[in-house]
Design a protein around this motif. Sequence first.
Motif, short mmCIF file in Angstrom:
data_model
loop_
_atom_site.label_atom_id
_atom_site.label_comp_id
_atom_site.label_asym_id
_atom_site.label_seq_id
_atom_site.Cartn_x
_atom_site.Cartn_y
_atom_site.Cartn_z
N UNK A 1 0.84 -1.22 0.00
CA UNK A 1 0.00 0.00 0.00
C UNK A 1 0.88 1.26 0.00
N UNK B 1 -18.67 -14.83 8.06
CA UNK B 1 -18.09 -15.26 9.34
C UNK B 1 -19.04 -16.21 10.07
N UNK C 1 -2.89 5.13 1.52
CA UNK C 1 -3.88 4.22 0.97
C UNK C 1 -4.93 3.76 1.98
N UNK C 2 -4.71 4.04 3.27
CA UNK C 2 -5.71 3.59 4.23
C UNK C 2 -6.89 4.56 4.20
N UNK C 3 -8.03 4.05 3.77
CA UNK C 3 -9.21 4.90 3.61
C UNK C 3 -10.20 4.62 4.74
N UNK D 1 -8.41 -1.13 -1.41
CA UNK D 1 -7.33 -1.81 -0.69
C UNK D 1 -7.63 -1.88 0.81
N UNK D 2 -8.35 -0.88 1.33
CA UNK D 2 -8.70 -0.93 2.75
C UNK D 2 -9.71 -2.04 3.02
N UNK D 3 -10.65 -2.21 2.11
CA UNK D 3 -11.61 -3.31 2.26
C UNK D 3 -10.87 -4.65 2.21
N UNK E 1 -7.70 -9.44 7.40
CA UNK E 1 -7.57 -9.53 8.85
C UNK E 1 -8.68 -10.40 9.43
N UNK E 2 -9.88 -10.23 8.93
CA UNK E 2 -10.99 -11.04 9.44
C UNK E 2 -10.82 -12.51 9.07
N UNK F 1 -5.86 -4.06 11.29
CA UNK F 1 -6.30 -3.27 10.13
C UNK F 1 -5.62 -1.90 10.17
N UNK G 1 -13.76 3.16 4.43
CA UNK G 1 -14.03 1.73 4.23
C UNK G 1 -14.23 1.01 5.55
N UNK G 2 -13.94 1.69 6.67
CA UNK G 2 -13.83 0.96 7.93
C UNK G 2 -15.01 1.11 8.88
N UNK H 1 -7.77 -6.83 18.64
CA UNK H 1 -6.73 -7.42 17.78
C UNK H 1 -7.02 -7.10 16.31
N UNK I 1 -7.80 -5.24 2.98
CA UNK I 1 -7.04 -5.38 4.21
C UNK I 1 -7.96 -5.89 5.34
N UNK I 2 -9.11 -5.24 5.44
CA UNK I 2 -10.05 -5.62 6.50
C UNK I 2 -10.48 -7.08 6.33
#
Lengths: 613, 613
Positions: free
Chosen positions: A1, A30, A5-7, B61-63, B69-70, A450, A10-11, A445, B65-66
């Motif tokens: 990244x 999940x 790039x961390x948006x 890319x953030x999605x 991690x999950x 993330x 999206x979180x 965690x 990443x998330x």
Amino acid sequence: MSKDSMDLKALFIGDKGENADLYKDMLNKLVDEHVGWRQNYMPQDMPVISEEDKQTEGYASSVNKMKSVLDEVSSKLRSESVPWHTAGRYLGHMNTETLMPAILAYQFAMLWNGNNVAYESSPATSQMEEEVGADFAQLLGLKDGWGHIVADGSLANLEGLWYARNMKSLPLAISEVVPEKVYGMSEWELLNMRMEDILDILDNVTDEQIDEIKSKSARSGKNLSKLGKWLVPQTKHYSWLKAADIIGIGLDQVVPIPVDSSYRIDVKELESLVRSLAADKTPILGVVGVVGSTEEGAVDPIHEIVKLREKLAKEKIYFYIHVDAAYGGYARSIFLDENNEVIPYEKLKETYKEYNIFNSDVTISRDVYDSFVAIGDCESVTIDPHKMGYIPYSAGGIGIKDIRMRNIISYFATYVFEKNSVAPSMLGAYILEGSKAGATAAAVWAAHHVLPLNVSGYGKLIGASIESATRFYNFLSDLEFNVNGRKVKVTPLINPDFNMVDYTFNEVGNTDLTVMNKLNHDFYDQASFVTGSLYSNEFMTSHTDFAIPDYGNSPFKYVSGLGFSKEEWEKVGKVTILRSSVMTPYLNNDKVADEYFNKIKSAMKSKLENILG
Amino acid sequence: MSKDSMDLKALFIGDKGENADLYKDMLNKLVDEHVGWRQNYMPQDMPVISEEDKQTEGYASSVNKMKSVLDEVSSKLRSESVPWHTAGRYLGHMNTETLMPAILAYQFAMLWNGNNVAYESSPATSQMEEEVGADFAQLLGLKDGWGHIVADGSLANLEGLWYARNMKSLPLAISEVVPEKVYGMSEWELLNMRMEDILDILDNVTDEQIDEIKSKSARSGKNLSKLGKWLVPQTKHYSWLKAADIIGIGLDQVVPIPVDSSYRIDVKELESLVRSLAADKTPILGVVGVVGSTEEGAVDPIHEIVKLREKLAKEKIYFYIHVDAAYGGYARSIFLDENNEVIPYEKLKETYKEYNIFNSDVTISRDVYDSFVAIGDCESVTIDPHKMGYIPYSAGGIGIKDIRMRNIISYFATYVFEKNSVAPSMLGAYILEGSKAGATAAAVWAAHHVLPLNVSGYGKLIGASIESATRFYNFLSDLEFNVNGRKVKVTPLINPDFNMVDYTFNEVGNTDLTVMNKLNHDFYDQASFVTGSLYSNEFMTSHTDFAIPDYGNSPFKYVSGLGFSKEEWEKVGKVTILRSSVMTPYLNNDKVADEYFNKIKSAMKSKLENILG
């Protein structure tokens, strides 16, 4: 990244559920993975709930009952909850959206229902908690440290005080059990030993001697009154009173440290306080510095407190320092580079540009920076994931400076540690609490993975909050209303150290403080659950009172700036303040800020009209 | 609904995910209701996350990443978790399936993330917690009582001890502030006042006097050493040592009460202990009775302890009683009828038949019944929803006998109570903790509403567990193995008071206790995470050690029954025990029990072959 790039968009599920489909997809994936795990466990075992079982009347009526109860839960939650998910209409308590990965990890992990009290009950989440604890230590600069999740910040503060009390009492116990180790030291010297020196002594005695020393420490109930005073900022959070009560040193040992007009500890005053106590041969059990006070967002000058301690140590005066960074702790991530090293102050601006931390001009003061950096020099630190970690309740935390400290409060022999290199086999033996949800560890965690705990991850989120707060502060600074011909002006309390923006309304020309207090209290009533549905309320905030018994005259500078006399201040004795923790990550750009500030302005106006009309 | 219409099989996701579709439907409905609430909040506000925002590289890319991690969280949980969802292959710690309505209510309510520390932050869930607290009080028979959720049982025990300590110190403070109210009383009499008498005095003084009395109570840090001894069963849970340490009375004030060979408090021994302390003018701060000990499922005779207190009160000896019913508390529901009144012992059998509580012959002893009934006569009680309440972690709880007690430990003026009739406006001011998840209250509330806390609801679930335990006990009682020609016999420890079944393996003829201890420890290793994957392990259990320092000679009766001499017992000093909390609600019918007991038998055999082979 790349570096920007961390948006953050999206979180989160989103103020209007913009990411709801994404959230639901991940949730269902999940859940399916969990269900698959159940289905594929020992497939030779037949299901105990058969299709026939599901055809009975009892089954059907029980399902109906369960559905009705859940409908009722849903109705209650939707009728009477705080809509802090809004991008800007709720600016009150420390509530806003929480991180989607944390919510998902919790909802998922709770299906396994691990109990992190013991490794055996929860191998997966116990390992996660151990990693999260190491994250806390690294984030806070506690190089040889350790940490763990705590149910909440009040308990983490209590645990910090428990550490302080038992640590402080150890030299007296050492002098009983292995007097040769502290030969020739006076009681005063014993009560003013550096923590490292105490721990070093314990490294050089036998396990049996350690057990005997522990049994003669404050845990025995002895010597509590000898340990001295516990110094907390004058604006003391009630959790410190509770903690002193519970831990048995008592409220009579709690001494307030005066704060200045920025609501920070006045270190000169602290020095003279310590010196005057020392002159009377009263030891200082410890000093609490607050990083991000809950009412003012003030950041105490931890670096100066540490420096003062170094200076006084030369005069044989030593005190434990606990940092209450329940609120502010995660913000240290904005000062760390991707290698988790502290960024030099001079490089902050360019680093923030590189990582797109701010969209407008935001400056973090040198004082605040220095204070955060110095946290690593203190013995214990409270840090709450459920505050600036954007993790759902309840998730508090604590970090300690030296992993050896944990044996001071533990209830098992030292050898237990060796058995398991990943995590202690019985975490419950080293902490204040007992059973604890493994799901909390999974949530924290996931968030830490993330969003790394530095400028590339959490730093961006903290930055968005700080920028949103700065914008809100600037908005309030120019704000004035014409309410049916009466002029009402908004005045922010201070330019806050952190993301807590306090302010008042006052009618221009009013010099009666009681009138102003009533106006602000009435505004709060209009801006909270007190008057009707929160869902239809167009702006919500919280409030607080700064009263002389807790604040002394520190608010007078502000009150006087509003045109009230000293006599008026002393007569009324308090000022009612509106209080906005600006945690929303969305008000950090022009368009959104403009839109919401206009809406807030018009909502404020209509509330003032209701009150004054 | 008819009296047997509550079908437990509808209330769990199921050991093989049998109700997974139902669970997912309800979950998605609830999630949609939450999302709809967000979407329909102030529809004039545009979403801050636009469709364009979702097209950027950073978002994608953030999605990703998330999601990664999950995936990692999922992999870890599935690789290293305890499969306690099985209908019968895990019989170890207090873990089994938790109630689906509780899981759903939690997963749903956490989306709102209320903080029950203050009503303002969480109107819906604060009301639920108030109702849950009232449920605790009613379930426990605390008629004028109150209760609330606590993070866990260790903290609830600590809160109980805090109440006891501060209550006990009040008469000394009263004698300082309003001496006329206790005119002529000696210090001994002051330290032996009945709780009701103390609270009655406080009803008749001014608010200012109450504040002054409180400030001179144990919370000041004074008089802690005068308050006397804290008596806990000899088999003391480590949480009591921690609690005495933290609360400042100290471990030196903790006195063990001998237990009998059923691991219950020996009330005759308790009486002579109290009398000998009183003869020395040492007050008794309080006595802890345990209802459902964590190691043996023993139920102390609370009724006899209460009776002893009544008798001693006539001799001016009084002590506070705290009941640690963290484990057993919810089981009181099996003794209450649908009006929440205690069912006469003689009517239990017929009532259980009427409500289909048991499928086979299960008898609850008169002693156990009497003990549960008497809980309501004690000052404070720990009760953990996350144990026999079948609620996910972390959910502990406490009930107090008299709602007036809560002001003894509170940190606000009394008038705050009046402001809000539904729930205290600031729960955090009346409890040990601070921030706490509103979602926990929603989970417990939902469970209590699906399953009333009496024989028609929770009683059935508790009954299923007790019956499963009884069946497991009977199964073990006859069990013997031929392992490569060596005969190994299983011997249950005792017919337990509650659902905890303890047992050992021993080779017939072995008289070396160390050998037996090793066999059982080896068995535990084979039946736990110690040796390889839990998922493929065909039978899992937990273990404990009964050692002389904690147990005295109370295990000797058992050890001697196995053929070990007194000398051998004293030489080795401990016996290693396998320990099964039988919480599964599924082993209460012939077919399922037979199937699983056969599988457990063959799994046990193959483990023994691994060890002895």
